[in-house]
Scaffold this active site. Structure first.
Site, PDB file in Angstrom:
ATOM      1  N   SER A 443      -3.147  -3.611  16.760  1.00  0.00           N
ATOM      2  CA  SER A 443      -3.602  -2.584  17.888  1.00  0.00           C
ATOM      3  C   SER A 443      -4.691  -2.745  18.799  1.00  0.00           C
ATOM      4  CB  SER A 443      -3.899  -1.139  17.349  1.00  0.00           C
ATOM      5  OG  SER A 443      -4.168  -1.041  16.114  1.00  0.00           O
ATOM      6  N   HIS A 464       3.961  -2.814  18.987  1.00  0.00           N
ATOM      7  CA  HIS A 464       3.062  -1.919  18.507  1.00  0.00           C
ATOM      8  C   HIS A 464       3.491  -0.664  18.228  1.00  0.00           C
ATOM      9  CE1 HIS A 464      -0.851   0.480  19.689  1.00  0.00           C
ATOM     10  NE2 HIS A 464      -0.749   0.009  18.256  1.00  0.00           N
ATOM     11  N   GLU A 476       5.403  -0.016  21.987  1.00  0.00           N
ATOM     12  CA  GLU A 476       4.799  -0.637  22.963  1.00  0.00           C
ATOM     13  C   GLU A 476       5.058  -1.918  22.752  1.00  0.00           C
ATOM     14  OE1 GLU A 476       0.502   0.389  25.441  1.00  0.00           O
ATOM     15  OE2 GLU A 476       0.691   0.301  23.345  1.00  0.00           O
ATOM     16  N   ASN A 514      -3.336   2.904  23.948  1.00  0.00           N
ATOM     17  CA  ASN A 514      -4.828   3.133  23.431  1.00  0.00           C
ATOM     18  C   ASN A 514      -5.947   3.044  24.707  1.00  0.00           C
ATOM     19  OD1 ASN A 514      -4.092   3.704  20.782  1.00  0.00           O
ATOM     20  ND2 ASN A 514      -3.838   1.597  20.200  1.00  0.00           N
TER      21      ASN A 514
HETATM   22  P1  NAD Z   1      -3.121  -0.920   5.858  1.00  0.00           P
HETATM   23  O1  NAD Z   1      -4.511  -1.394   5.351  1.00  0.00           O
HETATM   24  O2  NAD Z   1      -2.445   0.236   5.330  1.00  0.00           O
HETATM   25  O3  NAD Z   1      -1.973  -2.102   5.376  1.00  0.00           O
HETATM   26  C1  NAD Z   1      -2.308  -3.502   5.496  1.00  0.00           C
HETATM   27  C2  NAD Z   1      -1.124  -3.949   4.295  1.00  0.00           C
HETATM   28  O4  NAD Z   1      -1.394  -5.469   4.493  1.00  0.00           O
HETATM   29  C3  NAD Z   1      -1.819  -3.824   2.968  1.00  0.00           C
HETATM   30  O5  NAD Z   1      -0.822  -3.298   2.080  1.00  0.00           O
HETATM   31  C4  NAD Z   1      -2.311  -5.136   2.407  1.00  0.00           C
HETATM   32  O6  NAD Z   1      -2.109  -5.232   1.199  1.00  0.00           O
HETATM   33  C5  NAD Z   1      -1.329  -6.241   3.396  1.00  0.00           C
HETATM   34  N1  NAD Z   1      -1.991  -7.498   3.265  1.00  0.00           N
HETATM   35  C6  NAD Z   1      -3.305  -7.832   3.855  1.00  0.00           C
HETATM   36  N2  NAD Z   1      -3.293  -9.245   3.703  1.00  0.00           N
HETATM   37  C7  NAD Z   1      -2.028  -9.486   3.526  1.00  0.00           C
HETATM   38  C8  NAD Z   1      -1.347 -10.790   3.409  1.00  0.00           C
HETATM   39  N3  NAD Z   1      -2.229 -11.913   3.631  1.00  0.00           N
HETATM   40  N4  NAD Z   1       0.032 -11.046   3.013  1.00  0.00           N
HETATM   41  C9  NAD Z   1       0.708  -9.831   2.740  1.00  0.00           C
HETATM   42  N5  NAD Z   1       0.176  -8.643   2.825  1.00  0.00           N
HETATM   43  C10 NAD Z   1      -1.226  -8.400   3.166  1.00  0.00           C
HETATM   44  O7  NAD Z   1      -3.233  -1.059   7.246  1.00  0.00           O
HETATM   45  P2  NAD Z   1      -2.242  -0.318   8.464  1.00  0.00           P
HETATM   46  O8  NAD Z   1      -2.936   0.752   9.118  1.00  0.00           O
HETATM   47  O9  NAD Z   1      -1.021  -0.220   8.028  1.00  0.00           O
HETATM   48  O10 NAD Z   1      -2.281  -1.454   9.859  1.00  0.00           O
HETATM   49  C11 NAD Z   1      -1.557  -2.664   9.778  1.00  0.00           C
HETATM   50  C12 NAD Z   1      -1.579  -3.194  11.137  1.00  0.00           C
HETATM   51  O11 NAD Z   1      -1.010  -2.345  12.013  1.00  0.00           O
HETATM   52  C13 NAD Z   1      -3.040  -3.831  11.704  1.00  0.00           C
HETATM   53  O12 NAD Z   1      -3.012  -4.844  12.451  1.00  0.00           O
HETATM   54  C14 NAD Z   1      -3.074  -2.504  12.585  1.00  0.00           C
HETATM   55  O13 NAD Z   1      -4.294  -2.757  13.581  1.00  0.00           O
HETATM   56  C15 NAD Z   1      -1.882  -2.129  13.013  1.00  0.00           C
HETATM   57  N6  NAD Z   1      -1.849  -0.632  13.554  1.00  0.00           N
HETATM   58  C16 NAD Z   1      -2.311   0.459  12.727  1.00  0.00           C
HETATM   59  C17 NAD Z   1      -2.013   1.586  13.156  1.00  0.00           C
HETATM   60  C18 NAD Z   1      -2.464   2.853  12.489  1.00  0.00           C
HETATM   61  O14 NAD Z   1      -2.431   3.856  13.108  1.00  0.00           O
HETATM   62  N7  NAD Z   1      -2.784   2.421  11.237  1.00  0.00           N
HETATM   63  C19 NAD Z   1      -1.284   1.831  14.481  1.00  0.00           C
HETATM   64  C20 NAD Z   1      -0.815   0.661  15.143  1.00  0.00           C
HETATM   65  C21 NAD Z   1      -0.998  -0.566  14.697  1.00  0.00           C
END
Ligand code: NAD
Length: 733
Positions: A443, A464, A476, A514
């Site tokens: 994001s 996204h 997005e 955003n």
């Molecule tokens: P999260 O922390 O809930 O999940 C991340 C997951 O990735 C975890 O389960 C972790 O174990 C896994 N992970 C980390 N390193 C890894 C690797 N090397 N190999 C395999 N798995 C691995 O995070 P999230 O909120 O789901 O966000 C994930 C992505 O989505 C980020 O890039 C974030 O910016 C983006 N995002 C988040 C939101 C939100 O509202 N949370 C919205 C849009 C985009």
């Protein structure tokens, strides 16, 4: 072109079949209405015809009135568009009324011919208003069919007699959720509500309709409201029970809509006033209010964004012309909140998914998120045990990258860390074929930077999603500098498969959604620091149609996330960083552990169970409220222009290339005042000259962030509107 055909069988039953050529769903046009009127008149005038079955040649009955026709009614209305709309609507009423009276003697109510609507599937909007004018509605038992009047969702209300007939048929109380919320039912649900008369097995639909026509008596054709002594179910407004309904409905609607939706007000007025007069006068009142709503710029803007343009984007209006790129096997890396949600929506749409995380436990947890959602669906009767097994069977949760072999799209949703993402990109690319497209769900990180880790940046793209993935309808798609057309087509085809709405934007800080929502949150926080009453900030936002006030939204998304984003932005912008005043509020709150809803403490106070109680009284001690509070309009202008000016800058800088995406994305992505049709529609409503004038005043009082962008100033000078200057037709010309 004929939309309707008519055939009379040996028993004298005339079947009129609606089958608009070249469309998968029937929609009604003015020409279609005239055609139907002619066929009904012919059937009623033909002595060999005993009665009429009105049905569809398609699997569904109809999607309703062609909203493009409604939008044009006004535009083509010449000097007096209100008159043109009103007369057009009254013409529709006349046709429907002729069907309802079916040639009967107006005094004795005898001698009419039975007309039955036989609905094979979905019947929406005018596709239900027409059956409501018939003498009986029989629906096929098709659990996928949806029956209802969803007009309110696009800023109008049922204006083809549906409002008047449904209220008279069910009573105001029972009709309320159907009209005010546009609630749809399957055929059995519609029968339980009293909207349809009978539900029969699909193969019995036409035989049963014919049986009813041949057995119908004079009395079966007389609508209750045409019979002597009719009383509205549940009572009219001056009946004690009816009074309670109407008083309650008015308060409820105003509470829910904050009075910003003209259609909700118009609908209530049509129902109330219509309930006090005879049926034909009520139809005229309905037509007047319908015209009134249609003349309001809000309804045209809502129809344009929430129906016409949303559908155009879903159908690929901005898709590069390449062969179908539908996804067959999807890899999702990172089974956290976002990855688990993405895996679920894909598997639910029939796509095979490999869900990878660093540990088997984390991968399994991701899959169990899907199970939880399916269980919820089962409890509500929306998901069968077979469907649940099927969806879960499509998700393979693992730590083994070799399982990605054969994937044609990867969506990465690991931690927001460029190094972690780069490592994952390379591991994935070692496991998949050369044509696989790699998407990141980041994001905040620029796509073009992340693409450097890829062996082929042309196949690298941003997709996204918004949280929660299963509920949020916008996706997005971000083109990096090197992203190729096939990656864009692939992302768009994937979004179409999972039935969400895409916008395609270029790579820039925070992309589009955003980028616009953060200034809204920040403006609310700045006002707290200035001593503006927090309740005024929150209510001003809601009274202008934002679903959540900025402080509540910060609490929902969490204050520590705000701090994280602020720190990253500051690191990137250095001296130019403009939001120190915001940090002065959120940094101390975060330090004290007031992180928002998840911590049970933020701008709001929460009880032990996590229920929001009200604004935190401690805010006033920390940032004392100023004695002189600003006008409501000033607060609203600050909150709206904080968002809208970012949208204009995104367009000016080429991050947005299509204003349709800017408007649709704003409403679906962050709930930008839906009544307005989106930021560009809103600017067109007030006009560029007025917008510039307001911004100049705001800039003088509150700072240069409100200085009108060059594009807006130029448009004000030329008297241009966004939709005239940037509409796709204008661009193509
Ligand atoms: P999260 O922390 O809930 O999940 C991340 C997951 O990735 C975890 O389960 C972790 O174990 C896994 N992970 C980390 N390193 C890894 C690797 N090397 N190999 C395999 N798995 C691995 O995070 P999230 O909120 O789901 O966000 C994930 C992505 O989505 C980020 O890039 C974030 O910016 C983006 N995002 C988040 C939101 C939100 O509202 N949370 C919205 C849009 C985009």
């Amino acid at each position: 072109m004929t939309d309707f055909t008519s055939r009379t069988d040996a028993d004298g039953v005339c079947t009129i079949t609606w089958d608009v050529p070249g469309k998968s769903m029937n929609v009604m046009s003015m020409a279609g209405f005239a055609e139907l009127d002619g066929l009904i008149a012919a059937a009623l005038g033909d002595p060999s015809v005993k009665g009429v079955i009105l049905t569809s040649g398609k699997k569904d009955f109809a999607a309703g009135m062609d909203l493009n026709v409604i939008a044009r009614m006004k535009e083509e209305g010449g000097d007096d568009p209100a008159r043109a709309v009103f007369e057009g609507v009254m013409e529709m009423h006349a046709v429907l009324r002729r069907i309802e009276r079916a040639g009967m003697d107006p005094k004795t109510l005898k001698g009419g011919k039975p007309i039955v609507a036989a609905l094979p599937g979905t019947a929406l909007g005018l596709g239900l208003e027409l059956p409501l004018a018939c003498h009986r509605i029989i629906a096929a038992d098709n659990p996928k069919a949806k029956i209802g009047l969803p007009e309110i969702m696009v800023g109008i209300f049922p204006g083809g007699g549906g409002t008047t007939r449904l209220v008279r048929r069910l009573g105001a109380m029972m009709a309320a959720p159907l009209l005010l919320e546009g609630k749809l039912n399957d055929p059995k649900g519609a029968k339980a509500m009293g909207v349809v008369d009978e539900v029969v097995p699909a193969d019995q639909l036409l035989p049963r309709a014919k049986e009813w026509v041949l057995g119908a008596k004079d009395a079966d054709l007389v609508k209750p409201w045409d019979a002597k002594g009719y009383k509205m179910p549940g009572g009219a407004p001056y009946h004690p029970a009816g009074f309670m309904t109407f008083v309650g409905a008015s308060a409820m609607v105003t509470g829910k809509t904050m009075g910003v939706y003209p259609a909700a007000k118009g609908l209530l007025a049509a129902v109330y006033e219509g309930a006090l007069v005879p049926f034909d006068t009520a139809l005229k009142i309905e037509a007047r209010w319908f015209t009134h709503v249609l003349m309001n710029p809000s309804s045209s803007a809502m129809i344009r964004s929430l129906f016409i343009n949303k559908e155009a984007l879903e159908k690929g209006a901005v898709r590069p012309a390449l062969p179908d790129q539908s996804v067959r096997k999807l890899g999702v890396i990172g089974a956290g909140m976002m990855g688990a949600g993405i895996a679920h929506v894909a598997a639910n749409a029939g796509i095979e998914v490999v869900l990878i995380d660093a540990t088997q436990e984390a991968a399994d947890r991701g899959k169990s998120h899907s199970e939880g959602l399916l269980d919820k669906g089962m409890k509500r009767g929306k998901v069968s045990a077979e469907k649940k097994a099927e969806v879960l069977g499509r998700i393979a949760a693992t730590t083994d990258y070799a399982a990605l072999s054969g994937c044609d799209l990867i969506v990465e949703a690991v931690f927001e860390d460029p190094a972690v993402k780069a490592e994952v990109t390379q591991k994935v690319e070692a496991a998949v074929g050369p044509d696989c497209i790699f998407a990141t769900n980041t994001s905040t990180l620029p796509i073009s930077g992340l693409a450097k880790a890829s062996r082929d940046p042309a196949q690298f793209i941003g997709i996204h999603f918004f949280s929660p993935v299963d509920k949020m309808m916008l996706v997005e798609i971000i083109r990096g500098k090197a992203t190729g057309d096939r990656a864009v087509a692939k992302a768009l085809d994937f979004v179409r498969q999972i039935r969400k709405t895409p916008i395609v934007v270029h790579d820039a800080r925070f992309f589009y959604a955003n980028r616009c929502i953060i200034p809204y949150l920040n403006e609310g926080i700045r006002m707290v620091a200035e001593g503006v009453a927090p309740a005024l900030i929150e209510n001003a936002a809601k009274l202008v149609g934002m679903p959540l006030g900025p402080l509540q939204l910060v609490d929902e998304t969490s204050i520590d996330l705000g701090v994280k984003i602020a720190k990253a932005t500051k690191a990137a912008l250095g001296e130019a960083y403009p939001d120190a005043a915001v940090d002065a509020v959120i940094f101390p709150l975060a330090d004290e552990g007031r992180l928002g809803r998840k911590a049970g403490a933020g701008f709001y106070a929460y009880d032990a169970a996590g229920k929001r109680e009200g604004l935190w009284p401690g805010l006033a001690d920390r940032w004392p409220q100023a004695e002189a509070q600003p006008e409501l309009a000033e607060v609203q202008h600050r909150l709206l222009f904080a968002q809208v000016l970012e949208a204009v800058r995104a367009l000016e800088e080429g991050v947005l290339t299509d204003i349709r995406e800017g408007d649709v994305g704003a409403i679906l992505g962050w709930g930008f005042a839906p009544w307005s049709g989106g930021p560009f529609s809103w600017l067109d409503m007030i006009g560029a000259p007025r917008a510039v004038e307001i911004c100049e005043g705001l800039a003088e009082r509150h700072g240069s962030r409100f200085a009108p962008p060059k594009l807006l100033v130029e448009m004000a000078g030329k008297g241009e509107s966004f939709y005239a200057r940037f509409a796709p037709q204008a661009r193509a010309a």
